[in-house]
Design a protein around this motif. Structure first.
Motif: not given
Length: 498
Positions: A395-402
């Motif tokens: 979720r963190i990874y996706a929220d920061h545009d991977r």
């Protein structure tokens, strides 16, 4: 003050039924002003290999008194002092849960030999012999503790006593019983007590079905023979008026009865683990008696117990053949750093031959074991209210545009120092400086040291490896993450120790 004094006295009187400790090891704690009023007990546990058993007994006694509603148990203060290898652990409490919480600390303090001795003694008490799975677990523990095989074998021999297998112990019991029955019939209360003590020393229960059968057989052999011709009974009923014998149950009725007993056992076990993943020694004895009374198969009972434990505390399935029991316990206790290290140990023991961080090629093989990836993720999510785990990290990874660098900064595995959006300096962190508590940033745990550059020095996860882990492992094994983009379904909230 009077209520507290009465509560302490009742607790003191209750301890002997658990056969926990000689009376001279239990001393009264008295109010210094008058010297007569009790405010607690000082219980000294000098034998490290039996500390875990004693702690469970004390916890059970406290819980039983509290559940009975007979005592103001909140006023009882139990002081436990445990000294192992010059390290002393002491706690004053009235809570059974606090007493049980000492177990992990005690296990950490136990010397390797005594830890192995405690496990062997526990197994030997179950059936008087080691089952194949218990033998295997002891061997794994021996390797983990790096104990010499000869030393471990001697410890196992000492735990089993002079008779190594159950049948030999049963034969010896029959032999001693015959000696005593030939000497005195019926047996005196003292002799019965000594026979029960012999059974306990051999790891057999005096209430064991086979022990009871031996006793019945040998006593029956010595009973006077009865006249085979029964006296005439004029009032005997005719065949027409005699009561009918009960009908033999049909296979369907027997199956329904078996299922009913299994469900009853499931309810009993669920109650025994309502406050802890492990039943107390008292509950374990009660459950074993129920199993025998209801004639339930041991393997079926083990399956029921695992299902009930998984339902309440989270499943621990594994395609790699790993045992996640300890990881679940550590997370339930909120021992985050120990749980992180256990996660690392499990993955490396299964996928790394030299217990070094996994290579990129080995990381890809992890995608073949999605059962394990799901188990680790769900356990971490369950006991952190979805704050930790692979799904939380995704979720963190996706929220920061991977973006790998932004992910590392967001979970605070690195520190970025800069002006505005411009990063001027990246500081790496040592593993010991990470945050092992619930106030850590979301996704901070579990760490990926198993995929880092090294297990020593700074905790460094290469930005190159991050997309590979998320794309080829986590999204492959948790496909709902890829579909939803950033969110994960809520995990069931775990039962935490109070």
């Amino acid at each position: 003050m009077v209520e507290r004094d009465r509560a302490v006295q009742e607790f003191w009187r209750a301890l002997p039924q658990y056969d926990m400790s000689p009376g001279e090891r239990i001393k009264a704690l008295r109010i210094s002003q008058d010297g007569d009023t009790l405010y607690g007990l000082d219980i000294r546990l000098p034998e490290p290999e039996r500390v875990a058993t004693w702690l469970e007994c004390i916890s059970t006694c406290l819980e039983d008194l509290g559940v009975s509603d007979l005592l103001p148990v909140d006023h009882v203060t139990i002081r436990l002092t445990c000294t192992i290898e010059h390290v002393t652990t002491q706690v004053e409490t009235a809570s059974s849960e606090v007493v049980l919480s000492l177990l992990p600390a005690v296990n950490m303090l136990l010397p390797d030999r005594q830890l192995f001795q405690a496990r062997a003694a526990l197994y030997a008490r179950h059936d008087g012999e080691f089952s194949p799975i218990e033998e295997e677990n002891l061997e794994l523990l021996r390797q983990q503790l790096q104990l010499d095989p000869a030393t471990a074998e001697q410890i196992k021999l000492d735990a089993l006593g002079p008779y190594r297998d159950r049948q030999t112990k049963l034969d010896r019991y029959r032999e001693l019983l015959c000696y005593e029955l030939d000497r005195q019939m019926p047996l005196s209360a003292h002799t019965q007590t000594e026979l029960a003590r012999f059974c306990e020393a051999m790891g057999l229960s005096a209430n064991d079905d086979e022990i009871a059968t031996i006793s019945i057989e040998e006593i029956a052999k010595r009973q006077p023979a009865e006249d085979p011709t029964p006296p005439a009974d004029e009032s005997a009923e005719s065949p027409e008026t005699a009561p009918k014998q009960p009908e033999t149950p049909s296979p369907q009725q027997l199956l329904a009865l078996q299922q009913q007993r299994e469900e009853e056992y499931r309810r009993e076990f669920a109650g025994a683990i309502a406050r802890s993943p492990y039943p107390s020694e008292f509950d374990r004895g009660r459950l074993e008696q129920a199993r025998r009374n209801w004639q339930l198969d041991r393997e079926r009972v083990r399956a029921i117990e695992r299902e009930a434990t998984d339902e309440r505390y989270g499943p621990i399935d594994s395609a790699l053949g790993l045992d996640y029991t300890r990881l679940r316990q550590l997370l339930w206790l909120n021992h985050w750093e120990a749980a992180d290290q256990e996660t690392e140990r499990l993955l490396l023991s299964a996928l790394s031959h030299d217990m070094r961080p996994l290579s990129a090629e080995t990381l890809l093989s992890l995608s073949q074991y999605c059962v394990d990836v799901n188990t680790i993720d769900q356990l971490w999510a369950r006991y952190s209210q979805n704050k930790f785990g692979f799904a939380a990290q995704h979720r963190i990874y996706a929220d920061h545009d991977r973006q790998p660098g932004e992910f590392l900064t967001a979970v605070e595995w690195i520190e970025s120092v800069g002006i505005g959006n411009v990063s001027l300096l990246v500081r790496r962190k040592a593993y010991r400086h990470l945050q092992f508590h619930l106030q850590a940033p979301p996704g901070h745990l579990p760490t990926w040291r198993w995929a880092a550059n090294s297990l020593e020095g700074d905790y460094v996860v290469s930005e190159d490896i991050i997309p590979q882990i998320f794309n080829d492992v986590i999204e492959h094994c948790l496909p709902h993450l890829k579909k939803s983009g950033s969110s994960s379904p809520p995990a069931e909230e775990g039962d935490e120790p109070s």
